[in-house]
Write a protein that holds these residues in place. Structure first.
Motif, PDB file in Angstrom:
ATOM      1  N   ARG A  85       0.822  -1.324   0.118  1.00 17.75           N
ATOM      2  CA  ARG A  85      -0.028   0.122   0.018  1.00 17.75           C
ATOM      3  C   ARG A  85       0.930   1.249   0.015  1.00 17.75           C
ATOM      4  O   ARG A  85       0.488   2.185  -0.759  1.00 17.75           O
ATOM      5  N   GLU A  86       2.012   1.481   0.788  1.00 19.81           N
ATOM      6  CA  GLU A  86       2.745   2.344   0.770  1.00 19.81           C
ATOM      7  C   GLU A  86       3.403   2.572  -0.630  1.00 19.81           C
ATOM      8  O   GLU A  86       3.548   3.848  -1.194  1.00 19.81           O
ATOM      9  N   LEU A  87       4.127   1.765  -1.281  1.00 21.15           N
ATOM     10  CA  LEU A  87       4.600   1.602  -2.600  1.00 21.15           C
ATOM     11  C   LEU A  87       3.354   2.082  -3.542  1.00 21.15           C
ATOM     12  O   LEU A  87       4.015   3.104  -4.331  1.00 21.15           O
ATOM     13  N   LYS A  88       2.370   1.765  -3.466  1.00 24.79           N
ATOM     14  CA  LYS A  88       1.308   2.095  -4.355  1.00 24.79           C
ATOM     15  C   LYS A  88       1.029   3.589  -4.329  1.00 24.79           C
ATOM     16  O   LYS A  88       1.011   4.165  -5.168  1.00 24.79           O
ATOM     17  N   SER A  89       0.893   3.846  -2.866  1.00 25.16           N
ATOM     18  CA  SER A  89       0.750   5.359  -2.837  1.00 25.16           C
ATOM     19  C   SER A  89       1.960   6.341  -3.272  1.00 25.16           C
ATOM     20  O   SER A  89       1.821   7.397  -3.758  1.00 25.16           O
ATOM     21  N   LEU A  90       3.189   5.556  -3.089  1.00 19.72           N
ATOM     22  CA  LEU A  90       4.245   6.485  -3.747  1.00 19.72           C
ATOM     23  C   LEU A  90       4.281   6.425  -5.122  1.00 19.72           C
ATOM     24  O   LEU A  90       4.641   7.370  -5.793  1.00 19.72           O
ATOM     25  N   VAL A  91       3.642   5.346  -5.858  1.00 15.84           N
ATOM     26  CA  VAL A  91       3.587   5.390  -7.160  1.00 15.84           C
ATOM     27  C   VAL A  91       2.879   6.252  -7.772  1.00 15.84           C
ATOM     28  O   VAL A  91       3.024   7.166  -8.646  1.00 15.84           O
ATOM     29  N   TYR A  92       1.466   6.628  -7.186  1.00 17.46           N
ATOM     30  CA  TYR A  92       0.578   7.346  -7.481  1.00 17.46           C
ATOM     31  C   TYR A  92       1.205   8.915  -7.100  1.00 17.46           C
ATOM     32  O   TYR A  92       0.768   9.723  -8.051  1.00 17.46           O
ATOM     33  N   ASP A  93       1.719   9.101  -6.164  1.00 16.36           N
ATOM     34  CA  ASP A  93       2.449  10.293  -5.778  1.00 16.36           C
ATOM     35  C   ASP A  93       3.374  10.926  -6.753  1.00 16.36           C
ATOM     36  O   ASP A  93       3.290  11.899  -7.309  1.00 16.36           O
ATOM     37  N   TYR A  94       4.172   9.861  -7.110  1.00 15.19           N
ATOM     38  CA  TYR A  94       5.313   9.926  -8.232  1.00 15.19           C
ATOM     39  C   TYR A  94       4.615  10.234  -9.472  1.00 15.19           C
ATOM     40  O   TYR A  94       4.894  11.366 -10.312  1.00 15.19           O
ATOM     41  N   LYS A  95       3.338   9.613  -9.988  1.00 19.67           N
ATOM     42  CA  LYS A  95       2.868   9.777 -11.102  1.00 19.67           C
ATOM     43  C   LYS A  95       2.188  11.406 -11.228  1.00 19.67           C
ATOM     44  O   LYS A  95       2.143  11.761 -12.378  1.00 19.67           O
ATOM     45  N   ASP A  96       1.396  11.732 -10.051  1.00 22.57           N
ATOM     46  CA  ASP A  96       1.109  12.811  -9.906  1.00 22.57           C
ATOM     47  C   ASP A  96       1.973  13.999 -10.137  1.00 22.57           C
ATOM     48  O   ASP A  96       1.769  14.882 -10.832  1.00 22.57           O
ATOM     49  N   LYS A  97       3.074  13.867  -9.353  1.00 22.31           N
ATOM     50  CA  LYS A  97       3.917  14.950  -9.443  1.00 22.31           C
ATOM     51  C   LYS A  97       4.592  14.808 -10.871  1.00 22.31           C
ATOM     52  O   LYS A  97       4.793  16.217 -11.562  1.00 22.31           O
ATOM     53  N   LYS A  98       4.694  13.876 -11.729  1.00 24.65           N
ATOM     54  CA  LYS A  98       5.282  13.706 -12.988  1.00 24.65           C
ATOM     55  C   LYS A  98       4.336  14.311 -13.993  1.00 24.65           C
ATOM     56  O   LYS A  98       4.516  15.213 -14.829  1.00 24.65           O
ATOM     57  N   GLU A  99       3.020  14.286 -13.760  1.00 21.18           N
ATOM     58  CA  GLU A  99       1.981  14.880 -14.535  1.00 21.18           C
ATOM     59  C   GLU A  99       1.960  16.119 -14.414  1.00 21.18           C
ATOM     60  O   GLU A  99       1.758  16.874 -15.401  1.00 21.18           O
ATOM     61  N   GLU A 100       2.162  16.676 -13.189  1.00 20.27           N
ATOM     62  CA  GLU A 100       1.984  18.238 -13.039  1.00 20.27           C
ATOM     63  C   GLU A 100       3.306  18.607 -13.595  1.00 20.27           C
ATOM     64  O   GLU A 100       3.141  19.818 -14.095  1.00 20.27           O
ATOM     65  N   GLU A 101       4.434  18.070 -13.429  1.00 22.47           N
ATOM     66  CA  GLU A 101       5.598  18.712 -14.303  1.00 22.47           C
ATOM     67  C   GLU A 101       5.429  18.604 -15.717  1.00 22.47           C
ATOM     68  O   GLU A 101       5.888  19.620 -16.170  1.00 22.47           O
ATOM     69  N   LEU A 102       4.883  17.615 -16.407  1.00 21.16           N
ATOM     70  CA  LEU A 102       4.563  17.644 -17.696  1.00 21.16           C
ATOM     71  C   LEU A 102       3.767  18.546 -17.993  1.00 21.16           C
ATOM     72  O   LEU A 102       3.934  19.529 -18.983  1.00 21.16           O
ATOM     73  N   LYS A 103       2.705  18.918 -16.920  1.00 14.09           N
ATOM     74  CA  LYS A 103       1.728  20.103 -17.389  1.00 14.09           C
ATOM     75  C   LYS A 103       2.556  21.305 -17.497  1.00 14.09           C
ATOM     76  O   LYS A 103       2.417  22.310 -18.323  1.00 14.09           O
ATOM     77  N   GLN A 104       3.455  21.429 -16.515  1.00 11.84           N
ATOM     78  CA  GLN A 104       4.227  22.681 -16.389  1.00 11.84           C
ATOM     79  C   GLN A 104       5.244  22.905 -17.518  1.00 11.84           C
ATOM     80  O   GLN A 104       5.280  24.122 -18.101  1.00 11.84           O
ATOM     81  N   LEU A 105       5.691  21.940 -17.891  1.00  4.94           N
ATOM     82  CA  LEU A 105       6.550  21.839 -19.120  1.00  4.94           C
ATOM     83  C   LEU A 105       5.878  22.235 -20.325  1.00  4.94           C
ATOM     84  O   LEU A 105       6.497  23.033 -21.059  1.00  4.94           O
TER      85      LEU A 105
END
Length: 148
Positions: A85-105
């Motif tokens: 569950r912790e890993l899954k949460s980290l993966v989703y957080d990472y995905k959200d962060k990368k999506e935000e970075e892509l949006k900003q880029l």
């Protein structure tokens, strides 16, 4: 209720159980009878009560060891589940962060394209203005100094 006729230590017993549990009861009693017979062969005839007690202790020891292992495995499984569950949460957080970075880029890219287009237009206006000034200067110079 079903009845099962079993033989234990050379004696016949009639036991009752829930319907459909006959085979299971026979399996359990075969296991107990086997343990009892092994103890009787290994220790000699200490008396039926004492052999039954030792058999019961051995079976309970097996039960508690098995229960301890099951509990340990449950704990390990729960720990793995928590880590998953912790890993899954980290993966989703990472995905959200990368999506935000892509949006900003993407936004930065669009802004950069707009800035380039504006600079191009400004450059063209400057070139146009400079060209007009040079042409005016040349015209003026030709008017003031006609070619002789």
């Amino acid at each position: 209720m079903a009845n099962v006729n079993i033989k234990f230590n050379g004696k016949n017993f009639l036991l009752s159980c829930d319907d459909g549990q006959e085979e299971h009861l026979e399996e359990l009693l075969n296991h107990i009878n086997e343990k009892f017979s092994n103890l009787k062969n290994n220790l000699g005839n200490l008396g039926e009560n004492k052999l039954l007690l030792i058999t019961s202790v051995q079976i309970m020891d097996e039960y508690f060891e098995t229960k301890k292992k099951v509990d340990q495995k449950k704990t390990e499984l729960q720990n793995l589940s928590n880590k998953f569950r912790e890993l899954k949460s980290l993966v989703y957080d990472y995905k959200d962060k990368k999506e935000e970075e892509l949006k900003q880029l993407s936004e930065d890219h669009e802004n950069f394209k707009k800035e380039i287009e504006k600079n191009k237009e400004d450059y063209e206006r400057i070139i146009e203005a400079a060209t007009n000034e040079i042409e005016n200067f040349v015209e003026k110079a030709n008017l003031e100094n006609p070619v002789q």
